[in-house]
Design an enzyme around this catalytic site. Structure first.
Site, PDB file in Angstrom:
ATOM      1  CE  LYS A  54      -3.083   2.806   0.278  1.00 35.79           C
ATOM      2  NZ  LYS A  54      -4.064   3.387  -1.019  1.00 35.79           N
ATOM      3  CB  CYS A  71      -3.190   8.964   0.048  1.00 36.94           C
ATOM      4  SG  CYS A  71      -4.964   7.968   1.206  1.00 36.94           S
TER       5      CYS A  71
HETATM    6  N1  LIG Z   1      -9.350   9.144   1.198  1.00 43.48           N
HETATM    7  C1  LIG Z   1      -8.706   8.135   0.545  1.00 43.48           C
HETATM    8  O1  LIG Z   1      -8.645   8.724  -0.447  1.00 43.48           O
HETATM    9  C2  LIG Z   1      -7.440   7.377   1.379  1.00 43.48           C
HETATM   10  C3  LIG Z   1      -7.125   5.900   0.548  1.00 43.48           C
HETATM   11  C4  LIG Z   1      -7.061   5.382   0.416  1.00 43.48           C
HETATM   12  C5  LIG Z   1      -6.563   4.319   2.010  1.00 43.48           C
HETATM   13  N2  LIG Z   1      -6.762   5.827   2.560  1.00 43.48           N
HETATM   14  C6  LIG Z   1      -6.180   5.341   4.484  1.00 43.48           C
HETATM   15  O2  LIG Z   1      -7.244   5.509   4.784  1.00 43.48           O
HETATM   16  C7  LIG Z   1      -7.858   5.734   6.433  1.00 43.48           C
HETATM   17  C8  LIG Z   1      -8.873   6.396   6.665  1.00 43.48           C
HETATM   18  O3  LIG Z   1      -8.938   8.037   5.852  1.00 43.48           O
HETATM   19  P1  LIG Z   1      -9.910   8.869   5.486  1.00 43.48           P
HETATM   20  O4  LIG Z   1      -9.869   9.882   4.688  1.00 43.48           O
HETATM   21  O5  LIG Z   1     -11.052   7.798   5.746  1.00 43.48           O
HETATM   22  O6  LIG Z   1      -9.939   9.691   7.148  1.00 43.48           O
HETATM   23  P2  LIG Z   1     -10.951  10.863   7.804  1.00 43.48           P
HETATM   24  O7  LIG Z   1     -10.193  11.533   8.181  1.00 43.48           O
HETATM   25  O8  LIG Z   1     -12.113  10.464   6.190  1.00 43.48           O
HETATM   26  O9  LIG Z   1     -11.826   9.590   8.549  1.00 43.48           O
HETATM   27  C9  LIG Z   1     -11.276   9.543   9.607  1.00 43.48           C
HETATM   28  C10 LIG Z   1     -12.582   9.154  10.736  1.00 43.48           C
HETATM   29  O10 LIG Z   1     -12.304   7.744  11.601  1.00 43.48           O
HETATM   30  C11 LIG Z   1     -12.820   8.825  12.892  1.00 43.48           C
HETATM   31  N3  LIG Z   1     -11.750   8.555  14.411  1.00 43.48           N
HETATM   32  C12 LIG Z   1     -10.883   8.730  14.274  1.00 43.48           C
HETATM   33  N4  LIG Z   1     -10.717   8.541  15.664  1.00 43.48           N
HETATM   34  C13 LIG Z   1     -10.998   7.398  16.247  1.00 43.48           C
HETATM   35  C14 LIG Z   1     -11.809   7.298  17.310  1.00 43.48           C
HETATM   36  N5  LIG Z   1     -11.067   6.924  18.449  1.00 43.48           N
HETATM   37  N6  LIG Z   1     -12.706   7.033  17.624  1.00 43.48           N
HETATM   38  C15 LIG Z   1     -14.229   6.737  16.631  1.00 43.48           C
HETATM   39  N7  LIG Z   1     -13.661   7.018  15.743  1.00 43.48           N
HETATM   40  C16 LIG Z   1     -12.706   7.952  15.524  1.00 43.48           C
HETATM   41  C17 LIG Z   1     -12.979  10.589  12.313  1.00 43.48           C
HETATM   42  O11 LIG Z   1     -13.812  11.002  13.497  1.00 43.48           O
HETATM   43  C18 LIG Z   1     -12.928   9.816  11.165  1.00 43.48           C
HETATM   44  O12 LIG Z   1     -14.266  10.390  10.982  1.00 43.48           O
HETATM   45  C19 LIG Z   1      -6.406   6.096   6.450  1.00 43.48           C
HETATM   46  O13 LIG Z   1      -5.258   5.503   7.088  1.00 43.48           O
HETATM   47  C20 LIG Z   1      -6.139   7.009   5.369  1.00 43.48           C
HETATM   48  O14 LIG Z   1      -4.675   7.022   5.005  1.00 43.48           O
HETATM   49  C21 LIG Z   1      -7.888   6.676   2.447  1.00 43.48           C
END
Ligand SMILES: NC(=O)c1ccc[n+]([C@@H]2O[C@H](COP(=O)([O-])OP(=O)(O)OC[C@H]3O[C@@H](n4cnc5c(N)ncnc54)[C@H](O)[C@@H]3O)[C@@H](O)[C@H]2O)c1
Length: 444
Positions: free
Chosen positions: A222, A276
Site C-alpha cells: 500500500k 494519501c
Molecule cells: N481518503 C482516501 O482517499 C484514502 C484512500 C486510501 C486509503 N486511505 C486511508 O484510510 C484511512 C482513513 O482515511 P479517511 O480519508 O477515511 O480519513 P477521515 O479522516 O475521512 O476519516 C476518519 C474517521 O475516523 C474517525 N475517528 C478517528 N479516531 C477515532 C476514534 N478513536 N474512534 C472513533 N472514530 C475515530 C474520525 O472522526 C473520522 O470520521 C487513512 O489511513 C488513509 O490513509 C484513505
C-alpha cells in the site's frame, strides 16, 4: 474460530462494526450493508454520526451513488450509526478505518487516532473476532503496535482468540464506491489463515482480485504504490521545471516521451495533496531503521512540496509582465480542494500557495465550488483582481469564459497550475499567461 467466522460470513450473519466513518469507512460500511450484512458504523464525531443517522452523506464532493446509498441503507435499517464502543462487544468483524497522518515537521506517523480507536475497541473485544485495519500503516505497524496494543488491553491472544488483518484501501475521492467495488485488494493476515477468512468477507463487496499475504507485505504494498506515484509525479514536475527554464513546453515533451514504449510520464502540476500521496511515502520509510537511508523518496517529496511555491513565483513573474509587483496586489486562487470536483482539502497545495502569497504581501481571495467556506459566485470573487491562479481543474474552471472574466479583473494575468487552458488560447484572449512547464524564453 476459522470455521465459525467463515460460516457467519457466508450466511452474512456476522455482525460488522466499521470504526471511523470518513471518506473510506462510510462507503465500506454502506457496501457491506447493501449486500445484506447488518452493519454498525462507529465514529467519535457526534455531528457526523447524527448526519449519517439522518440518511445524509457528509461528503460534499461529487461521489456518484454514495448519497443515494447512504440514504437507502439507513432507511432500510441495515446500517446503524453510533459513538458508543459497546457496540463492538458481540461483533465478529471490526474494521478500523481511522486517519493515519504524519507529523508535518518530522514526517513521522501520528497514530493518536489509531491508538485511541484500538484502545477503546480492546476494552470491548470478545474472543473469536476478526479485527481488520484498513487504515494505511507504516510497514511493521501491525506487528509492533496493533498486535501488542490489542493483546495487552484486551487480554486476548492473536491467533488463538483473535484474527488480525491488514487490508489497505485503494479508493480515491470522486470514485469512492467505484474503486471500492472494482479495485483489487491485498489482504494481509496474522496468522496467515486470517487472510483466507478476510478474503471470504471482502468477496461479498469486491469484484477485483483479493490477494492473500502477510501483514508486512500488505503494509509495504500500500505505501509503496503511493510512494511510486509520488516519485513519478516528482519526475514529471522536475522535467516541467527544466522545460520552463529552457523555454520549452513540457506538455509537448511529455506527449512525445510517452510515444516511447514503456514510458508513462505523469502529469506535472501545482502540487500533490490529499490524505494519501503526500504522507504514504513517509509512512513507507518510517521504520527503515538506521542501517538504510532512503534518498529517492524524500527527494520526490521535496520536489512535489516545492510546486505550490513555484506557482507563487509564476504569479510574481506574470504580474511583473503586467507591470505590477506582488506586494499590495490582489490575487484570486481558484480551487482549494486537493483534486478536481472533490471537497477534500487535506494537505491542499493551495494552502501553501495562499500562505506564500500573503507572506509576499498579496491580498488573496479564494474560490472553490466544492468547499463550503469558499463557495460563491466566481465572477464576483475575481472582480478587481490583479492575477487569477487555477490550482484545481474543477469542471467549473474548465468551463470558465475567459473573455467575460477579463472584463471584471483589474489586470488580466492568469497562472494555470493544472493544464486547464492552452497557453496560446489564453494569450489570444488578451491575458498574460504563465503555465507550469511552459517556458517564456526560447533559445532556438
Ligand atoms: N481518503 C482516501 O482517499 C484514502 C484512500 C486510501 C486509503 N486511505 C486511508 O484510510 C484511512 C482513513 O482515511 P479517511 O480519508 O477515511 O480519513 P477521515 O479522516 O475521512 O476519516 C476518519 C474517521 O475516523 C474517525 N475517528 C478517528 N479516531 C477515532 C476514534 N478513536 N474512534 C472513533 N472514530 C475515530 C474520525 O472522526 C473520522 O470520521 C487513512 O489511513 C488513509 O490513509 C484513505
Amino acid at each position: 474460530m476459522k470455521e465459525r467466522l467463515l460460516r457467519a460470513i457466508e450466511r452474512k450473519s456476522a455482525k460488522i462494526v466499521v470504526l471511523g466513518l470518513g471518506y473510506v469507512g462510510l462507503p465500506v460500511a454502506c457496501r457491506f450493508a447493501e449486500v445484506g450484512f447488518r452493519v454498525w458504523g462507529l465514529d467519535r464525531d457526534e455531528e457526523k454520526v447524527r448526519r449519517i443517522g439522518r440518511g445524509e452523506c457528509p461528503i460534499e464532493g461529487e461521489e456518484p451513488g454514495l448519497p443515494e446509498l447512504v440514504a437507502r441503507v439507513m432507511a432500510e435499517k441495515r446500517l446503524t450509526t453510533t459513538t458508543d464502543y459497546a457496540v463492538c462487544r458481540d461483533a465478529q468483524v471490526v474494521l478500523v478505518v481511522v486517519e493515519t497522518p504524519v507529523d508535518p515537521e518530522t514526517h513521522k506517523p501520528r497514530y493518536e487516532a489509531l491508538r485511541g480507536a484500538l484502545t477503546s475497541l480492546a476494552a470491548h473485544l470478545s474472543p473469536n473476532t476478526m479485527v481488520i485495519v484498513e487504515s494505511t500503516l507504516a510497514p511493521g505497524t501491525m506487528d509492533r503496535l496493533v498486535r501488542p496494543l490489542l493483546e495487552e488491553k484486551s487480554g486476548l491472544r492473536v491467533g488463538e482468540d483473535l484474527y488480525l488483518v491488514h487490508c489497505p484501501e485503494r479508493v480515491m475521492p470522486g470514485r469512492l464506491l467505484y474503486n471500492l467495488r472494482h479495485m483489487s485488494r491485498v489482504v494481509g493476515g496474522m496468522p496467515l489463515e486470517a487472510a483466507e477468512v478476510a478474503v471470504a468477507l471482502y468477496r461479498h463487496i469486491v469484484e477485483g482480485d483479493l490477494d492473500p499475504t502477510d501483514c508486512l507485505t500488505a503494509e509495504l504494498v500500500k505505501t509503496a504504490e503511493n510512494a511510486y506515484r509520488d516519485v513519478q509525479i516528482a519526475f514529471a514536475n522536475e522535467v516541467a521545471l527544466l522545460c520552463e527554464t529552457m523555454g520549452a513546453d513540457v506538455w509537448r515533451v511529455r506527449e512525445l516521451v510517452n510515444k516511447s514504449p514503456g514510458r508513462d510520464m505523469h502529469l506535472p502540476g501545482a502540487g500533490v495533496g490529499g490524505h494519501c500521496i503526500p504522507k504514504d511515502p513517509w509512512l513507507l520509510i518510517a521504520n527503515a531503521g538506521e542501517r538504510f537511508t532512503p534518498r529517492l523518496i524524500p527527494a520526490a517529496r521535496a520536489v512535489n512540496d516545492g510546486m505550490p511555491l513555484h506557482v507563487a513565483e509564476l504569479v510574481v513573474d506574470g504580474l511583473r509582465e503586467a507591470g505590477v509587483g506582488i506586494e499590495g496586489s490582489r490575487v484570486a486562487v481558484l480551487g482549494y480542494a486537493y483534486r478536481e470536483n472533490t471537497d477534500d482539502t487535506r494537505n491542499s497545495p493551495s494552502e501553501v500557495l495562499v500562505r506564500r502569497l500573503r507572506e509576499m504581501g498579496a491580498e488573496v481571495v479564494i474560490h472553490d465550488p466544492w468547499v463550503p467556506a469558499y463557495r460563491g459566485d466566481l465572477e464576483e470573487r475575481v472582480r478587481g483582481c490583479d492575477a487569477v491562479v487555477v490550482m484545481v481543474a474543477h469542471d467549473e474552471y474548465r468551463e470558465m469564459d475567459l473573455e467575460r472574466l477579463r472584463r471584471v479583473v483589474r489586470r488580466p494575468v492568469l497562472v494555470d497550475g493544472r493544464e486547464v487552458f492552452p497557453v496560446e488560447g489564453v494569450r489570444a484572449r488578451g491575458w498574460v499567461c504563465r503555465r507550469i512547464g511552459v517556458g517564456t524564453r526560447r533559445d532556438g
